[in-house]
Design an enzyme around this catalytic site. Structure first.
Site, PDB file in Angstrom:
ATOM      1  N   GLU A   1     -12.457  32.993 -25.490  1.00  0.00           N
ATOM      2  CA  GLU A   1     -13.637  33.227 -24.655  1.00  0.00           C
ATOM      3  C   GLU A   1     -13.301  34.391 -23.727  1.00  0.00           C
ATOM      4  O   GLU A   1     -12.925  34.225 -22.573  1.00  0.00           O
ATOM      5  CB  GLU A   1     -13.969  31.943 -23.894  1.00  0.00           C
TER       6      GLU A   1
ATOM      7  N   ARG B   1     -42.947  48.327   9.922  1.00  0.00           N
ATOM      8  CA  ARG B   1     -43.888  49.089   9.113  1.00  0.00           C
ATOM      9  C   ARG B   1     -43.687  48.867   7.614  1.00  0.00           C
ATOM     10  O   ARG B   1     -44.646  48.888   6.837  1.00  0.00           O
ATOM     11  CB  ARG B   1     -43.710  50.579   9.445  1.00  0.00           C
TER      12      ARG B   1
END
Length: 501
Positions: free
Chosen positions: A408, A279
């Site tokens: 980093e 459904r």
């Protein structure tokens, strides 16, 4: 194909990945202008990151003018540290083309020779050997792009018919000259998100056909279970207003129109509502479609983007962080959710089909349950694959490990985010294949009733390669044959949604 920097479309990227295009660049003026500025900086005395300094944490180290070319060569050699299986030719083609397009926008300071080497390699079918693991998607996809560059320089390796060969030998065989780097050019080649973007783009392109096929398998399952087409009524979806949901509901209506199976139980069926796996298909699949289209928009932008560092603007070079691949990581994570959900709801539909209490079909889709096990364990396989996808769908973008001595200190993990999508797609393709086989078997049990014309056409195509299974037999080859059809896209509905809208 004329390469217009910054204007590649998803359709063009699909042609590039498949090797269906030759690339040509006509406008070299932006390239020449930025290359002249970098040459001037290299000849000057002022420190310029990546031109006459070291990299990352070593950015404060000055490099002598007579060592600038060696600096770039050392950069590529030292960063070629990837491990694992090689990236596919499709991904490498995307890397070559998008790197060429990015550099050709004229903000990177490389000479014509660099872009020409990328285009010549692409057009000649040269595939650098690029290990898939080793990038965290932060200062660009450093290791993968370094391997790509090393091969262009004749020092790395290439892939020929799936085998690793010395890149210098393959360049010579194709009549290509090894690339020699000047100031900043090695940095421009390895800074950037082209590897993670290529991985995610290739997954997106693969997912488009798989998604469409999942719509077809869902429609076939609905008719096999004698479900209702009422939940696909356009009015239901219009009042919610979600675009993907409305479009997908329309596909289901088209797929199911004219089904005699549906007509046979329109009156007198005591069931009030179908399970969610039937459904709510428009709601689930429509949401997946919207996510895929959002990811497509992000990834096409990134494929056209300038993502190296530093960048050249008129008469100044500016350091920034466009190499951080967070947009790619998020797009890949959203794709992972969509891929997992397509497989998850399909697995639920298989479970529904083999349960006679819900499907009203013979137990496990076999006529003599007990003596025969039917699709009992085929469903277990689908459940195992759906469960794997749940783990793989965990967002990669929320992870971060600092690298380069904390220079980093926040990374995107975009390269893994894109790479893991391909395992998820393989899993989902097999789930959809099992569903197709199960749904076709269910329809076989409803004969002589006929489904709709589109569903019957899909059923016929599947049965051409995979026979009906009323009794137990060696099912794994059927699953593989069905999965090959799913992967090839031959079981798609007539008017499938596209991810580029």
């Amino acid at each position: 194909m004329k390469l217009i920097p910054g204007q590649l479309t998803l359709a063009q990227l699909a042609d590039i990945a498949a090797g269906r295009a030759a690339l040509q660049l006509d406008d070299w003026a932006p390239v020449d202008q930025s290359a002249a500025l970098v040459a001037a900086a290299a000849a000057g005395d002022a420190p310029v990151y990546g031109v006459n300094t070291g990299f990352g944490k070593l950015a404060s180290t000055r490099i002598a003018k007579d060592q600038l070319a060696q600096l770039q060569l050392n950069l590529i050699r030292s960063h070629s540290v990837g491990v694992g299986a090689p990236m596919s030719p499709e991904v490498v083609r995307l890397m070559l083309a998008t790197k060429a397009g990015s550099l050709a926008r004229g903000f990177s300071g490389v000479r014509r020779a660099v872009i020409t080497a990328l285009l010549d390699a692409f057009n000649a079918g040269f595939i650098p050997y690029v290990p898939a693991q080793g990038s965290v998607g932060a200062s660009g996809d450093l290791a993968p792009l370094a391997h790509l560059t090393l091969a262009l320089m004749g020092e790395g390796e290439a892939l020929v018919a799936g085998q690793r060969v010395p890149a210098r030998d393959e360049l010579a065989r194709l009549g290509l000259q090894p690339l020699t780097l000047a100031a900043k050019e090695g940095l421009a080649l390895i800074n950037g998100t082209q590897a993670s973007t290529a991985l995610a783009l290739h997954a997106l392109l693969r997912f488009e056909g798989l998604f469409a096929t999942a719509l077809a398998s869902g429609a076939m399952t609905l008719d096999a279970a004698r479900g209702s087409d009422g939940p696909f009524d356009a009015r239901i979806h219009a009042v919610r207003g979600q675009p993907g949901q409305m479009e997908v509901a329309g596909v289901y209506r088209e797929l199911l129109a004219g089904s005699a199976i549906r007509a046979s139980h329109r009156e007198g069926d005591e069931r009030v509502q179908d399970p969610y796996c039937l459904r709510c298909q428009p709601q689930v699949m429509g949401a997946c479609l919207d996510q895929a289209r959002h990811a497509a928009a992000v990834l096409v932008r990134e494929a056209n983007a300038v993502t190296d560092n530093p960048l050249v603007f008129d008469d100044v070079m500016i350091s920034g962080g466009n190499f951080h691949a967070e947009p790619v990581a998020f797009a890949a994570d959203n794709l992972a959710l969509a891929i997992a959900e397509v497989g998850a709801i399909a697995e639920r539909r298989i479970a529904m089909l083999i349960d006679p209490g819900i499907s009203r079909l013979p137990p496990f889709l076999t006529a003599d349950a007990g003596l025969h096990s039917g699709f009992m364990i085929a469903h277990v396989t689908a459940a195992a694959l759906a469960s794997e996808n749940k783990s793989l769908a965990h967002p990669a973008s929320v992870d971060s490990l600092p690298t380069s001595a904390n220079q980093e200190d926040h990374v995107s993990m975009a390269t893994f985010a894109g790479r893991r999508l391909h395992a998820m797609l393989d899993n989902t393709a097999h789930i959809i294949a099992i569903e197709m086989l199960a749904a076709a078997q269910g329809i076989d049990f409803l004969r002589p009733l006929q489904s709709s014309a589109p569903v019957e056409a899909l059923h016929t195509r599947l049965r051409a390669d995979c026979a009906s299974s009323p009794a137990d037999h060696y099912l794994a080859p059927d699953i593989e044959r069905a999965a090959a059809l799913v992967q090839a896209g031959v079981l798609q509905p007539p008017h499938a949604p596209r991810f580029n809208g």
